[in-house]
Design a protein around this motif. Structure first.
Motif, PDB file in Angstrom:
ATOM      1  N   SER A  11       4.569 -10.788   1.474  1.00 23.35           N
ATOM      2  CA  SER A  11       4.481  -9.300   0.385  1.00 23.35           C
ATOM      3  C   SER A  11       3.746  -9.373  -0.383  1.00 23.35           C
ATOM      4  O   SER A  11       3.343  -8.756  -1.116  1.00 23.35           O
ATOM      5  N   ARG A  12       3.803 -11.365  -1.205  1.00 30.87           N
ATOM      6  CA  ARG A  12       2.450 -11.070  -2.352  1.00 30.87           C
ATOM      7  C   ARG A  12       0.928 -11.197  -1.607  1.00 30.87           C
ATOM      8  O   ARG A  12       0.612 -10.183  -2.827  1.00 30.87           O
ATOM      9  N   ASN A  13       0.899 -11.574  -0.425  1.00 30.90           N
ATOM     10  CA  ASN A  13      -0.459 -11.227  -0.453  1.00 30.90           C
ATOM     11  C   ASN A  13      -0.657  -9.665  -0.208  1.00 30.90           C
ATOM     12  O   ASN A  13      -1.570  -9.493  -0.843  1.00 30.90           O
ATOM     13  N   GLU A  14      -0.003  -8.935  -0.556  1.00 28.42           N
ATOM     14  CA  GLU A  14      -0.199  -7.285   0.085  1.00 28.42           C
ATOM     15  C   GLU A  14      -0.346  -7.068  -1.173  1.00 28.42           C
ATOM     16  O   GLU A  14      -1.499  -5.678  -1.560  1.00 28.42           O
ATOM     17  N   ILE A  15       0.038  -7.324  -2.314  1.00 32.82           N
ATOM     18  CA  ILE A  15       0.186  -6.864  -3.664  1.00 32.82           C
ATOM     19  C   ILE A  15      -0.856  -7.647  -4.654  1.00 32.82           C
ATOM     20  O   ILE A  15      -1.596  -6.853  -5.077  1.00 32.82           O
ATOM     21  N   MET A  16      -1.541  -8.692  -4.144  1.00 32.39           N
ATOM     22  CA  MET A  16      -1.993  -9.098  -4.006  1.00 32.39           C
ATOM     23  C   MET A  16      -3.484  -8.223  -4.188  1.00 32.39           C
ATOM     24  O   MET A  16      -4.344  -7.795  -4.736  1.00 32.39           O
ATOM     25  N   HIS A  17      -3.631  -7.968  -2.533  1.00 36.91           N
ATOM     26  CA  HIS A  17      -4.674  -6.598  -1.852  1.00 36.91           C
ATOM     27  C   HIS A  17      -4.557  -5.683  -2.990  1.00 36.91           C
ATOM     28  O   HIS A  17      -5.360  -5.239  -3.274  1.00 36.91           O
ATOM     29  N   GLU A  18      -3.144  -5.191  -2.920  1.00 42.23           N
ATOM     30  CA  GLU A  18      -3.850  -3.957  -3.655  1.00 42.23           C
ATOM     31  C   GLU A  18      -4.153  -3.538  -5.295  1.00 42.23           C
ATOM     32  O   GLU A  18      -4.503  -2.965  -5.251  1.00 42.23           O
ATOM     33  N   LEU A  19      -3.408  -4.691  -5.713  1.00 40.19           N
ATOM     34  CA  LEU A  19      -4.158  -4.799  -6.915  1.00 40.19           C
ATOM     35  C   LEU A  19      -5.967  -4.785  -7.458  1.00 40.19           C
ATOM     36  O   LEU A  19      -6.655  -5.016  -8.374  1.00 40.19           O
ATOM     37  N   GLY A  35       2.978  -1.445 -12.274  1.00 37.89           N
ATOM     38  CA  GLY A  35       4.093  -0.344 -11.865  1.00 37.89           C
ATOM     39  C   GLY A  35       5.157   0.685 -11.310  1.00 37.89           C
ATOM     40  O   GLY A  35       5.734   0.317 -10.649  1.00 37.89           O
ATOM     41  N   ASP A  36       3.935   0.913 -10.352  1.00 35.87           N
ATOM     42  CA  ASP A  36       4.050   1.503  -9.421  1.00 35.87           C
ATOM     43  C   ASP A  36       4.137   0.020  -8.147  1.00 35.87           C
ATOM     44  O   ASP A  36       5.176   0.602  -7.284  1.00 35.87           O
ATOM     45  N   ILE A  37       3.648  -0.517  -8.407  1.00 33.20           N
ATOM     46  CA  ILE A  37       3.802  -1.826  -6.653  1.00 33.20           C
ATOM     47  C   ILE A  37       5.244  -2.386  -7.345  1.00 33.20           C
ATOM     48  O   ILE A  37       5.864  -3.036  -6.306  1.00 33.20           O
ATOM     49  N   ALA A  38       5.503  -3.078  -8.065  1.00 39.81           N
ATOM     50  CA  ALA A  38       7.306  -3.158  -8.750  1.00 39.81           C
ATOM     51  C   ALA A  38       7.870  -2.456  -8.413  1.00 39.81           C
ATOM     52  O   ALA A  38       8.925  -2.455  -7.721  1.00 39.81           O
ATOM     53  N   LYS A  39       7.404  -0.700  -8.481  1.00 45.44           N
ATOM     54  CA  LYS A  39       8.673  -0.255  -8.132  1.00 45.44           C
ATOM     55  C   LYS A  39       8.869   0.062  -6.506  1.00 45.44           C
ATOM     56  O   LYS A  39       9.750  -0.014  -5.662  1.00 45.44           O
ATOM     57  N   TYR A  41       7.543  -2.430  -3.813  1.00 44.98           N
ATOM     58  CA  TYR A  41       8.861  -3.389  -3.556  1.00 44.98           C
ATOM     59  C   TYR A  41       9.828  -3.618  -4.302  1.00 44.98           C
ATOM     60  O   TYR A  41      10.559  -5.009  -3.603  1.00 44.98           O
ATOM     61  N   GLY A  42      10.218  -3.402  -5.489  1.00 47.27           N
ATOM     62  CA  GLY A  42      11.943  -3.642  -5.733  1.00 47.27           C
ATOM     63  C   GLY A  42      11.758  -4.540  -6.874  1.00 47.27           C
ATOM     64  O   GLY A  42      12.765  -5.238  -6.385  1.00 47.27           O
ATOM     65  N   ILE A  43      10.870  -5.138  -7.516  1.00 42.25           N
ATOM     66  CA  ILE A  43      10.590  -6.201  -8.351  1.00 42.25           C
ATOM     67  C   ILE A  43      10.747  -5.868  -9.358  1.00 42.25           C
ATOM     68  O   ILE A  43       9.867  -4.523 -10.049  1.00 42.25           O
ATOM     69  N   HIS A  44      10.764  -6.526 -10.367  1.00 34.28           N
ATOM     70  CA  HIS A  44       9.770  -6.600 -11.990  1.00 34.28           C
ATOM     71  C   HIS A  44       7.869  -5.978 -11.901  1.00 34.28           C
ATOM     72  O   HIS A  44       7.991  -7.077 -10.801  1.00 34.28           O
ATOM     73  N   TRP A  45       7.883  -5.356 -13.442  1.00 34.06           N
ATOM     74  CA  TRP A  45       6.974  -5.623 -13.482  1.00 34.06           C
ATOM     75  C   TRP A  45       6.283  -6.802 -13.658  1.00 34.06           C
ATOM     76  O   TRP A  45       4.903  -6.978 -13.255  1.00 34.06           O
ATOM     77  N   LYS A  46       6.619  -7.538 -14.279  1.00 30.04           N
ATOM     78  CA  LYS A  46       5.905  -9.150 -14.302  1.00 30.04           C
ATOM     79  C   LYS A  46       5.896  -9.565 -13.311  1.00 30.04           C
ATOM     80  O   LYS A  46       5.107 -10.946 -13.722  1.00 30.04           O
ATOM     81  N   THR A  47       6.884  -9.755 -12.535  1.00 29.85           N
ATOM     82  CA  THR A  47       6.537 -10.273 -11.204  1.00 29.85           C
ATOM     83  C   THR A  47       5.075 -10.005 -10.727  1.00 29.85           C
ATOM     84  O   THR A  47       4.492 -11.586 -10.368  1.00 29.85           O
ATOM     85  N   VAL A  48       4.825  -8.725 -10.785  1.00 22.76           N
ATOM     86  CA  VAL A  48       3.612  -8.371 -10.039  1.00 22.76           C
ATOM     87  C   VAL A  48       2.060  -8.592 -11.477  1.00 22.76           C
ATOM     88  O   VAL A  48       0.794  -9.338 -10.825  1.00 22.76           O
ATOM     89  N   SER A  49       2.073  -8.913 -12.430  1.00 22.06           N
ATOM     90  CA  SER A  49       1.712  -9.486 -13.578  1.00 22.06           C
ATOM     91  C   SER A  49       1.779 -11.495 -13.205  1.00 22.06           C
ATOM     92  O   SER A  49       0.267 -11.827 -13.256  1.00 22.06           O
ATOM     93  N   ARG A  50       2.464 -11.654 -12.743  1.00 19.51           N
ATOM     94  CA  ARG A  50       2.336 -13.314 -12.434  1.00 19.51           C
ATOM     95  C   ARG A  50       1.730 -13.817 -11.122  1.00 19.51           C
ATOM     96  O   ARG A  50       0.604 -13.939 -11.176  1.00 19.51           O
ATOM     97  N   ILE A  51       1.432 -12.504 -10.471  1.00 12.93           N
ATOM     98  CA  ILE A  51       0.795 -12.585  -9.486  1.00 12.93           C
ATOM     99  C   ILE A  51      -1.009 -12.217  -9.736  1.00 12.93           C
ATOM    100  O   ILE A  51      -1.726 -13.264  -9.231  1.00 12.93           O
ATOM    101  N   TRP A  52      -1.080 -10.940 -10.114  1.00 12.94           N
ATOM    102  CA  TRP A  52      -2.115 -11.365 -11.238  1.00 12.94           C
ATOM    103  C   TRP A  52      -3.206 -12.336 -11.723  1.00 12.94           C
ATOM    104  O   TRP A  52      -4.351 -12.532 -11.627  1.00 12.94           O
ATOM    105  N   ALA A  53      -2.356 -12.982 -13.036  1.00 15.85           N
ATOM    106  CA  ALA A  53      -2.444 -14.140 -13.057  1.00 15.85           C
ATOM    107  C   ALA A  53      -2.689 -15.622 -12.000  1.00 15.85           C
ATOM    108  O   ALA A  53      -4.127 -15.681 -12.513  1.00 15.85           O
TER     109      ALA A  53
END
Length: 234
Positions: A11-19, A35-39, A41-53
């Motif tokens: 799931s983390r790699n899928e999020i990376m590809h979508e970003l 925000g759309d990705i967080a919604k 996958y049912g996670i907080h948007w900060k989790t997506v932000s950490r993956i992007w960092a």
């Protein structure tokens, strides 16, 4: 999709590809994408932000882009979805507490509390109590051995009649109250007091004495207190 507390590596790699696919001309994710990705996958948007960092740091270092989770071990904290049809089919007598709900649904108590927090279930109580009467009993002595009264000069002194100060009779009283009732405007229509009822009987005096004549009605406390006498009082 089932929400997760912690994402697995896939799931983390899928999020990376979508970003990466949603990067704008400035090299940043498009507005609202996190925000759309967080919604999704049912996670907080900060989790997506950490993956992007993490991805940005790997790009600066020229390393292979990889958002695989760093923790070892299997992820088993997937949140169990709520089965409404199964829950409604259960008897209400088996759903009286979160612990009881967890037992009949085959889940942990934390899952049952989570369902309550997310308003899948709610607690119902008969809280109005307008159909309930509270009763209580208490024994009172007819008088005290010693009692002081403060009077004004010329005021009549109280009179007391009793056979023996060593054997002062006592009487049981039953008090009944209920929830007060008000109109919608706030006017009181019932003040919660139903009454106080003594456990006594009226008998005729068998002998003549200086305090009463023979055959005069007098009040005597009941000496027997059991289920039948209490039921009769109610």
């Amino acid at each position: 999709m089932v929400k997760q507390k912690e994402l697995n590596s896939y799931s983390r790699n899928e999020i990376m590809h979508e970003l990466l696919l949603g990067v704008n001309k400035k090299g940043k994710p498009a507005h609202g994408l996190m925000g759309d990705i967080a919604k999704k996958y049912g996670i907080h948007w900060k989790t997506v932000s950490r993956i992007w960092a993490t991805v940005k740091n790997q790009q600066k270092e020229g390393a292979t882009l990889d958002a695989t989770r760093k923790k070892f071990g299997r992820i088993t904290n997937t949140i169990i979805p709520f089965d409404e049809s199964k829950f409604q089919a259960l008897e209400k007598s088996k759903k009286t507490s979160p612990k009881a709900v967890a037992n009949v649904m085959g889940v942990s108590q934390s899952t049952a509390w989570r369902w309550k927090k997310k308003k899948h279930i709610y607690a119902f109580k008969f809280s109005d109590m307008y159909n309930i009467i509270h009763i209580d009993e208490k024994l009172f002595y007819l008088t005290r051995t010693q009692q002081t009264y403060y009077l004004t000069p010329g005021e009549s002194e109280p009179h007391r009649e009793i056979q023996s100060k060593r054997f002062i009779p006592k009487t049981m009283f039953m008090c009944a109250v209920a929830k007060p009732m008000n109109y919608s405007g706030g006017e009181l229509i019932f003040d919660e007091k139903i009454g106080i009822f003594p456990f006594t009987t009226q008998v005729l005096a068998k002998r003549r004495s200086k305090n009463k004549n023979r055959g005069k009605p007098e009040t005597k406390p009941n000496s027997i207190h059991n289920k039948d006498t209490h039921k009769g009082q109610c």
